[in-house]
Design an enzyme around this catalytic site. Structure first.
Site, PDB file in Angstrom:
ATOM      1  N   ARG A 112       3.824 -15.970 -10.013  1.00 37.03           N
ATOM      2  CA  ARG A 112       4.635 -17.018 -11.105  1.00 37.03           C
ATOM      3  C   ARG A 112       6.207 -16.679 -10.577  1.00 37.03           C
ATOM      4  O   ARG A 112       7.059 -17.818 -11.066  1.00 37.03           O
ATOM      5  CB  ARG A 112       5.146 -15.720 -12.418  1.00 37.03           C
ATOM      6  N   GLU A 122     -11.543   8.187  -2.411  1.00 36.52           N
ATOM      7  CA  GLU A 122     -10.467   9.020  -1.632  1.00 36.52           C
ATOM      8  C   GLU A 122      -9.822   7.528  -0.695  1.00 36.52           C
ATOM      9  O   GLU A 122      -8.470   8.305  -0.085  1.00 36.52           O
ATOM     10  CB  GLU A 122     -10.920  10.066  -0.695  1.00 36.52           C
TER      11      GLU A 122
END
Ligand code: 97T
Length: 239
Positions: free
Chosen positions: A154, A112
């Site tokens: 990237r 949770e």
């Protein structure tokens, strides 16, 4: 850039060392540390979670274990990123921010979630971002970390073969990227749009811009609302 990930499933992060990211690591552009949260437990069961105060389903990850792990992994220059469905949206703009950081630490929550005091305590010493990669619920943060790290890596100089690739990114100019085509010219009776074979780069650029606008309007009209008023002026003048 140094990237550290704390998780109870280190094997989930194995893809970080593959393909594009693997090359970036081999080039020394990124160094990656993956840490098993259970290494900071003291009990024989290596417990990392407990039942939630106030009742309710599931289990919550314990603050003491996380606190010790983050004390050891974080430094003064760390930007701590905690993926959570309750986080602010992870965006291309945030990816660019993270790409300028020297040290990213990712805390992968499960169950949770992580006791909120872990974030509250860490925020006393480092910058902390609770971020979401979308409006859906995963089982844990590891998948979100893979997505965020790829989006960030990237952008680092030297990681992508062609540095110009970023200029064509979706969201780079606030719009979605338009459609792309390659050979053959006709495939299953579907032809490449004539304009793309015209050689007229002014027309091609205008067509691509129009395609981005239409696609953005159809799929993400919300992006059009957040564009600056002169967003189209300077670009259209350049066309
Ligand atoms: O659903 C989650 C569970 C754990 C950690 C992160 C997430 C999440 C969902 C969307 N973005 O992050």
């Amino acid at each position: 850039m140094q990237i550290d990930v704390v998780t109870i499933f280190p094997e989930y992060l194995a893809p970080l060392r593959a393909a594009l990211l693997g090359k970036a690591i081999d080039k020394g552009l990124i160094s990656v540390g993956v840490h098993d949260l259970r290494d900071w437990t003291q009990d024989v069961h290596k417990a990392v979670d407990d039942s939630p105060y106030g009742g309710g389903p599931g289990m919550v990850m314990k603050p003491d274990i996380w606190g010790q792990a983050l004390d050891d992994v974080c430094t003064d220059s760390t930007r701590l990123i905690v993926p959570t469905p309750a986080g602010r949206p992870f965006t291309q703009a945030l990816a660019h921010e993270y790409a300028n950081e020297s040290h990213l630490v990712f805390a992968c929550g499960r169950y949770e979630g992580i006791d909120q005091r872990v974030v509250d305590d860490a925020a006393r010493r480092v910058r902390v971002d609770e971020v979401s990669i979308g409006d859906y619920v995963l089982v844990g943060g590891e998948v979100a970390v893979l997505a965020i790290v790829e989006a960030v890596a990237r952008l680092l100089p030297g990681v992508l073969g062609n540095p110009k690739s970023h200029a064509e990114d979706s969201f780079q100019d606030g719009l979605l990227e338009g459609p792309s085509y390659t050979r053959p010219e006709v495939w299953r009776e579907l032809a490449v749009p004539d304009v793309l074979r015209s050689g007229n780069h002014k027309l091609i650029n205008r067509w691509r811009r129009d395609q981005s606008l239409v696609r953005t309007f159809e799929r993400r009209p919300d992006l059009l609302e957040s564009l600056p008023a002169d967003a189209f002026d300077k670009h259209d003048k350049a066309l």
